[in-house]
Scaffold this active site. Structure first.
Site: not given
Ligand code: GLU
Length: 593
Positions: A487-488, A425, A405, A423, A444, A102, A466
């Site tokens: 998908g965040g 981000e 990601t 990713t 990130e 990370r 994350s």
């Molecule tokens: N920043 C997100 C995370 O670490 C992942 C990035 C994404 O899926 O857009 O959970």
């Protein structure tokens, strides 16, 4: 409820922007066979991994080859300017390891870094800045993976990606779509407009796209190894980009303050994964600073108290949404980098805590609308004398998080498995291509909570929380399946829903992935995909009173998952997205006929 008319319009709009069908023609999202298997979202990446497996590489070698190629073909969601989490299963030793690479906050960070005059700065302003860039972890992550568990070196595994970058590929509808999404961001920076815009617009579908600078960056890694990234010319170029952003005339963004030492000192963390059980399966997921493994485990622990096999699909889906809501209440309140805060992980993961949380769920009704669930109290279940002081009650806040990601998964003939999510981000990261090296930097640091008090506020050397959730599941000590998604924060719900679809609702993995997604993260509404609203399934769920929120028209997909199942007859089935994200791509080493 959302009217049917708006659903139709939304679906049409989404399809118009994503001409999936035409792009899908050459890609295969499902295959069964023996030997190794690969599932990614990109055909060249899947082929790169298979090439490495066919050359005798193992799953770790092949996963790095696929990831490097994705950095070329899907540059808006991943690349060496970012970080990620790799979950590895070593078959011979029957052991799991995760490589946390990370991005880390530079030394100049403080909890007030995203505040101006005491107020949070705008999210988009923070994203397109040098301050949002965490020290990239990807190259060191790949290096550790190969050095410890692989059989090949950078030169061998980067070769397919170098070819793809230098020979180029035709811009697909999917690439174009995500490029459009980053147009404004890229227009602010000289290097990014030069690479990813044509006359200020996204690169057109069908254009031959080459990225020789990316090829050059990979060539330097192939020759110089990991140090070629963290020191020397490439490091200097990264620092220059972060600290003096390459903006076009008239544009000003906030610079960062990353130092040589920040890059030189970057370390990966080898972490034991989170282990939990669910209906006789052993679930292995990512530990903190990803909230993925813990949140999925808590939600499954809650669901385990119900006899879902005897229930209707809608009853199970109602319980899935409620379990997810409660697990997210706890995630949003407690989870953060464990090197900076004491997180009551044991308590949150205990089956007794899940029983306590289950009391909040009604079998008939969605929890009070517009009224997010409060966090539970895991401390009585913590059984840990090392956390003598209970912190003050915490607020459970659902904060803004982007969601772009990539996830890939590889297994090899010896049974090793890699599930890997990585990713930069946001779509297009912070928007800055490093001049001369062709890769985008991450944003990130915007995964931190901008203001506190909260465990996930920015601090020097800390890793932002994350949601990445590469997951591997065993049954009776043998691999059953692996799954993950981008998908965040929706990563967590996509993985959870796929597990529930597969294990509780008995869907085959391809059907489990194809099913319309619902994402409940303890907000006031449940995010759903356009093809869910108005569907017979949505109508059957209606009596429970969930409040749907349609995903954004330009951004309608929830996740883009990949999975491999290990079948009882010794075959493997690789499955990737059958519709979303331009359709995924899979290969098995010896296809079954
Ligand atoms: N920043 C997100 C995370 O670490 C992942 C990035 C994404 O899926 O857009 O959970």
């Amino acid at each position: 409820m959302i009217a049917k008319k708006s659903l139709t319009l939304t679906v049409l709009a989404a399809l118009a922007l994503n001409p999936l069908v035409s792009f899908a023609a050459s890609k295969m999202p499902l295959a069964t066979g023996t030997g190794g298997a690969v599932a990614t979202i990109s055909e060249p990446a899947t082929k790169a991994a298979m090439q490495i497996l066919n050359q005798g590489g193992n799953a770790i070698d092949a996963a790095v080859a696929a990831a490097a190629t994705l950095g070329v073909t899907d540059p808006f969601s991943c690349g060496i300017g970012g970080g990620g989490f790799m979950l590895i299963y070593l078959a011979k030793e029957n052991r799991f390891i995760s490589i946390d690479h990370r991005e880390t906050a530079p030394r100049n960070f403080s909890p007030a870094v995203f505040l101006q005059e005491g107020k949070e700065i705008e999210f988009d302003t923070a994203v397109s800045s040098g301050m949002s860039v965490g020290v990239p972890g990807t190259v060191r992550g790949w290096h550790e993976a190969l050095a410890r568990y692989g059989t090949m070196n950078f030169k061998q595994v980067l070769a397919p990606a170098i070819t793809t970058a230098e020979q180029g590929f035709a811009v697909s509808a999917n690439f174009h779509h995500f490029n459009v999404g980053s147009e404004k961001k890229f227009a602010q920076f000289n290097s990014s407009s030069a690479l990813y815009l044509k006359d200020g617009k996204a690169l057109p579908v069908g254009m031959l796209f080459k990225n020789p600078d990316m090829g050059k960056a990979y060539r330097e890694l192939a020759i110089g190894g990991v140090n070629a990234f963290y020191s020397g010319k490439m490091a200097a170029a990264i620092l220059h980009t972060v600290n003096q952003p390459p903006t076009v005339n008239g544009v000003q963004v906030r610079p960062g303050q990353m130092t040589k030492a920040d890059l030189l000192d970057y370390e990966v963390r080898l972490r034991l994964p989170i282990h939990s059980t669910y209906r006789g399966y052993d679930i292995y997921g990512l530990a903190l600073p990803s909230s993925g493994g813990i949140t999925i485990a808590e939600a499954l622990n809650i669901l385990e108290g119900y006899d879902t096999k005897s229930m209707s699909r809608e009853q199970v889906e109602h319980l899935y949404l409620e379990a997810s809501r409660l697990a997210f209440a706890d995630r949003n309140a407690y989870l953060a980098d464990p090197e900076f805060v004491d997180v009551p992980v044991t308590g949150i993961l205990s089956k007794e805590f899940a029983s306590e949380r289950r009391k909040q769920i009604s079998m008939q009704h969605a929890s009070a609308l517009n009224n997010p669930a409060a966090a539970g109290d895991p401390y009585p279940f913590q059984n840990d004398q090392s956390i003598p002081l209970r912190p003050l009650p915490v607020k459970t806040v659902l904060r803004e998080e982007s969601k772009h990601t990539t996830h890939l998964t590889v297994s090899d003939k010896d049974g090793n498995i890699v599930a890997y999510t990585y990713t930069i981000e946001d779509w297009g990261g912070n928007g800055m291509v490093v001049p001369g090296y062709g890769f985008l930097l991450n944003n990130e640091m915007t995964d931190f909570d901008f203001s506190g008090p909260h465990p996930n506020v920015p601090e020097a050397g800390k890793r932002p929380r994350s949601s990445m959730s590469p997951t591997i599941v065993l049954k009776n000590g043998k691999p059953a399946f692996t799954v993950g998604s981008p998908g965040g924060a929706t990563i967590i719900t996509t993985v959870l829903q796929t597990i529930v679809n597969h294990l509780d609702l008995g869907m085959s993995m391809d059907k489990a992935l194809a099913a319309p997604r619902m994402s409940e993260r303890n907000g006031s509404t449940t995010q759903v995909e356009p093809n869910f609203v108005g569907s017979p399934q949505a109508l059957r769920l209606a009596p429970f009173g969930h409040q749907w929120k349609l995903a954004d028209e330009l951004d309608w997909e929830i996740g883009a998952a990949s999975a491999i199942t290990f079948n009882a007859d010794g075959t493997v089935t690789a499955a990737s997205e059958p519709v979303r994200h331009g359709v995924g791509s899979v290969l098995v080493q010896k296809p079954a006929h």
